[in-house]
Scaffold this motif. Sequence first.
Motif, mmCIF file in Angstrom:
data_model
loop_
_atom_site.group_PDB
_atom_site.id
_atom_site.type_symbol
_atom_site.label_atom_id
_atom_site.label_comp_id
_atom_site.label_asym_id
_atom_site.label_seq_id
_atom_site.Cartn_x
_atom_site.Cartn_y
_atom_site.Cartn_z
ATOM 1 N N LEU A 158 0.816 -1.199 0.000
ATOM 2 C CA LEU A 158 0.000 0.000 0.000
ATOM 3 C C LEU A 158 0.851 1.251 0.000
ATOM 4 O O LEU A 158 1.969 1.251 0.499
ATOM 5 N N THR A 159 0.332 2.302 -0.588
ATOM 6 C CA THR A 159 1.035 3.582 -0.558
ATOM 7 C C THR A 159 0.226 4.511 0.326
ATOM 8 O O THR A 159 -0.984 4.367 0.450
ATOM 9 N N THR A 160 0.920 5.415 0.967
ATOM 10 C CA THR A 160 0.211 6.344 1.826
ATOM 11 C C THR A 160 1.103 7.529 2.100
ATOM 12 O O THR A 160 2.313 7.461 1.917
ATOM 13 N N HIS A 161 0.491 8.666 2.505
ATOM 14 C CA HIS A 161 1.334 9.653 3.117
ATOM 15 C C HIS A 161 0.864 9.949 4.530
ATOM 16 O O HIS A 161 1.185 10.964 5.102
ATOM 17 N N TYR A 162 0.067 9.013 5.066
ATOM 18 C CA TYR A 162 -0.278 9.090 6.483
ATOM 19 C C TYR A 162 0.666 8.206 7.283
ATOM 20 O O TYR A 162 0.696 6.987 7.102
ATOM 21 N N MET A 163 1.432 8.841 8.176
ATOM 22 C CA MET A 163 2.353 8.083 9.032
ATOM 23 C C MET A 163 1.625 6.981 9.787
ATOM 24 O O MET A 163 2.065 5.854 9.880
ATOM 25 N N ALA A 202 14.928 4.910 2.848
ATOM 26 C CA ALA A 202 15.055 4.035 4.015
ATOM 27 C C ALA A 202 14.023 2.943 3.892
ATOM 28 O O ALA A 202 12.934 3.165 3.358
ATOM 29 N N LEU A 203 14.381 1.750 4.356
ATOM 30 C CA LEU A 203 13.441 0.646 4.263
ATOM 31 C C LEU A 203 13.653 -0.294 5.437
ATOM 32 O O LEU A 203 14.733 -0.860 5.589
ATOM 33 N N ASP A 204 12.659 -0.433 6.285
ATOM 34 C CA ASP A 204 12.758 -1.368 7.409
ATOM 35 C C ASP A 204 11.414 -1.439 8.125
ATOM 36 O O ASP A 204 10.445 -0.830 7.693
ATOM 37 N N THR A 205 11.395 -2.148 9.251
ATOM 38 C CA THR A 205 10.174 -2.125 10.052
ATOM 39 C C THR A 205 10.067 -0.747 10.683
ATOM 40 O O THR A 205 11.073 -0.031 10.810
ATOM 41 N N SER A 206 8.883 -0.422 11.102
ATOM 42 C CA SER A 206 8.665 0.890 11.698
ATOM 43 C C SER A 206 9.581 1.103 12.912
ATOM 44 O O SER A 206 10.201 2.152 13.054
ATOM 45 N N GLU A 207 9.696 0.084 13.786
ATOM 46 C CA GLU A 207 10.530 0.216 14.994
ATOM 47 C C GLU A 207 11.987 0.474 14.624
ATOM 48 O O GLU A 207 12.636 1.355 15.165
ATOM 49 N N LYS A 208 12.480 -0.339 13.699
ATOM 50 C CA LYS A 208 13.898 -0.202 13.342
ATOM 51 C C LYS A 208 14.186 1.139 12.698
ATOM 52 O O LYS A 208 15.237 1.733 12.925
ATOM 53 N N LEU A 209 13.246 1.615 11.880
ATOM 54 C CA LEU A 209 13.440 2.933 11.271
ATOM 55 C C LEU A 209 13.558 4.005 12.343
ATOM 56 O O LEU A 209 14.415 4.882 12.282
ATOM 57 N N VAL A 248 11.577 10.320 11.162
ATOM 58 C CA VAL A 248 12.438 9.525 10.288
ATOM 59 C C VAL A 248 12.557 10.193 8.926
ATOM 60 O O VAL A 248 13.646 10.357 8.374
ATOM 61 N N PHE A 249 11.412 10.632 8.415
ATOM 62 C CA PHE A 249 11.415 11.302 7.117
ATOM 63 C C PHE A 249 12.267 12.567 7.161
ATOM 64 O O PHE A 249 13.102 12.824 6.297
ATOM 65 N N LEU A 250 12.086 13.332 8.224
ATOM 66 C CA LEU A 250 12.842 14.571 8.382
ATOM 67 C C LEU A 250 14.343 14.293 8.454
ATOM 68 O O LEU A 250 15.161 14.979 7.845
ATOM 69 N N MET A 278 7.263 15.909 6.067
ATOM 70 C CA MET A 278 6.260 15.538 5.060
ATOM 71 C C MET A 278 5.183 16.594 4.997
ATOM 72 O O MET A 278 4.651 16.891 3.938
ATOM 73 N N ARG A 279 4.867 17.201 6.143
ATOM 74 C CA ARG A 279 3.809 18.207 6.167
ATOM 75 C C ARG A 279 4.184 19.411 5.312
ATOM 76 O O ARG A 279 3.343 19.970 4.630
ATOM 77 N N GLU A 280 5.458 19.788 5.354
ATOM 78 C CA GLU A 280 5.893 20.893 4.504
ATOM 79 C C GLU A 280 5.673 20.541 3.040
ATOM 80 O O GLU A 280 5.247 21.355 2.235
ATOM 81 N N GLU A 281 5.979 19.293 2.728
ATOM 82 C CA GLU A 281 5.775 18.825 1.354
ATOM 83 C C GLU A 281 4.318 18.957 0.946
ATOM 84 O O GLU A 281 3.989 19.437 -0.117
ATOM 85 N N GLU A 282 3.467 18.519 1.864
ATOM 86 C CA GLU A 282 2.039 18.512 1.567
ATOM 87 C C GLU A 282 1.548 19.911 1.252
ATOM 88 O O GLU A 282 0.702 20.114 0.403
#
Lengths: 328, 249
Positions: A190-195, A215-222, A299-301, A308-312
């Motif tokens: 799935l794709t999303t931009h909701y954390m 970056a690619l991993d589980t949420s915890e590891k990220l 993580v994104f920052l 991401m919000r700035e992007e939005e």
Amino acid sequence: MVAIEVENLTKEFNGFVAVDHISFSIESGEAFGLLGPNGAGKTTTMSMLSTMLKPTSGRASVHDFDILKEQDDVRKSIGIVFQDQSLDEELTAYENMDFHGRLYRIPKNLREKKINELLKLVELEDKKDNLVKTYSGGMRRRLEIARGLLHEPRVLFLDEPTLGLDPQTRNHLWSYIDRLNKEKGITIILTTHYMEEADKLCDRIAIIDKGKIIALDTSEKLKESIGGDVIEIMSSDRDKIHSVIKAFSWVKHVDVHNGSVTINLQNAEKHVAEIVNVAYDNGIEIESISIHKPTLEDVFLYYTGRTMREEEASSKDRMRMMHKPQRR
Amino acid sequence: MDIVYTIWLRNVKRYLRSKSRIIGSLGMPTFFLLVLGFGLNSVVSLPGMSHGYIGFIIPGIISMSVLFTSIFSGIQIIWDKQFGFLKETLVAPVSRIEIMLGQTVGGATTALIQGIIILVISLFLGLRISSIPGFALAIIFMTLIGLSFTAFGIAFASRMEDMHGFQLIMNFVVFPIFGLSGALFPIDSLPSWLRSLTMLDPLTYGVEGIRYGLLGTSQIDPVLSFVVLSGFTIFMVVLGAYLFRKIST
Ligand SMILES: Nc1ncnc2c1ncn2[C@@H]1O[C@H](COP(=O)(O)OP(=O)(O)OP(=O)(O)O)[C@@H](O)[C@H]1O
Ligand SMILES: [Mg+2]
């Protein structure tokens, strides 16, 4: 078993690189998320994987079927819910389902049974004979998901499944998608931009920005990867804070963005006092200071230097409105 | 075949459901029949018009109705594109040819229904159907016009991004095809340069074929009409299928 394998997949539109050499692989039964801001290349990636768009270079396969050479086999094994609505509004919900069932050559008896089952599952059975144009956004989305499942795909593609829905409907869909994945073992991408959506539903998350997976991993590891804690300081002297803070050895990373300074570090509690003192010594005024555990937003920052919000908030959203008159 | 039927079924359902579209698209042909037919009936009298001017233009107006409806049905693919529904069809494990054929047959069916409605209206305006084979022949010609021009619409739609090109097609393709077809005037009475243009218009053969079927007389040999129109239909379906194969969403 591998459900989806992607190697250096790239898509250019007239020289503009929308998807840039991405590689990943998804295990059968996994729920995999592509998280990224508008224009990151999520839909383009989904379109290539679902055979709707030809890659410029690279390769990918779904259940070992090549997306270029074995399109029909790929199409048979996937179900997809597109980002933009793809229902026939002049038909009823049942007729939309029936059309789909016939396209996938499901025999009549089975088709009728499955359609009723699925419409019940997404709680649309009592409205099944209403024209889709009378449906609300949430009902349409549920209908599309039900339709995507009709031919029992082993892999389900969901492109922004809850975009624009109210929180209640969103929660409802989340638990539903989660059940499909956990109970029926359907592989989900799935794709999303909701954390929150990525956090809640996905086993692994690929953060994608400007066509690249950063970056690619589980949420915890990220979250662990960027340091144990995040301190956020609101101040009008952001640049000054940045320059004095980054000198400390315990600071893992500092970012300045509109409104605040974000610091990634271990054991934040121990260092808050120090930060306040050094700010005071330098005559910097601090409006507020807060500590939290990292979120995917952090993580994104951390990886992109932007939120991401700035992007939005950027022009992309407005462009999207203009490009999609069909969303009613 | 199942897939062709599926697409056909959707088209016919949508058509039968859009009452306002059906009634709306009957407006212009009925207007033509009444105004031109009755208005010019006593004024215009040319060779080959033993049924009066109104009798003469009935096949022309039927052709017009079938022509407009079928082109419009073909072009509908653009709406499917804009409303996103085309993706649902294209992502299914079915061949593009089947989708295109379904769309063509579906469009031709709605066009045929539309033509038959005009035919029924014409009965009230004095049309007499004297032979069943003639009537069947008219239906066959209507079907061919429907098939070829739906495919024509699909061919165009496959190349168009949005509805902006629609006006262009109406003005530079559809109206000339109708105007040059001999639907409203006898071909024999034209100056020779115009006559050869008329003979290049595929719709001419459809109009003449229907005219032969309904009135028993025509200026072009019905066999020739049938051969030319069938050839045109096959050509358009092949071209439409070829262009549709490359359609992108
Ligand atoms: N057909 C196209 N032609 C030209 N550029 C395109 C096309 N499709 C997408 N793009 C561009 O490629 C980039 C990625 O688009 P894409 O739709 O994949 O983004 P996304 O991550 O799905 O964004 P969103 O969250 O807004 O859906 C964007 O900059 C977009 O403008
Ligand atoms: Mg998208």
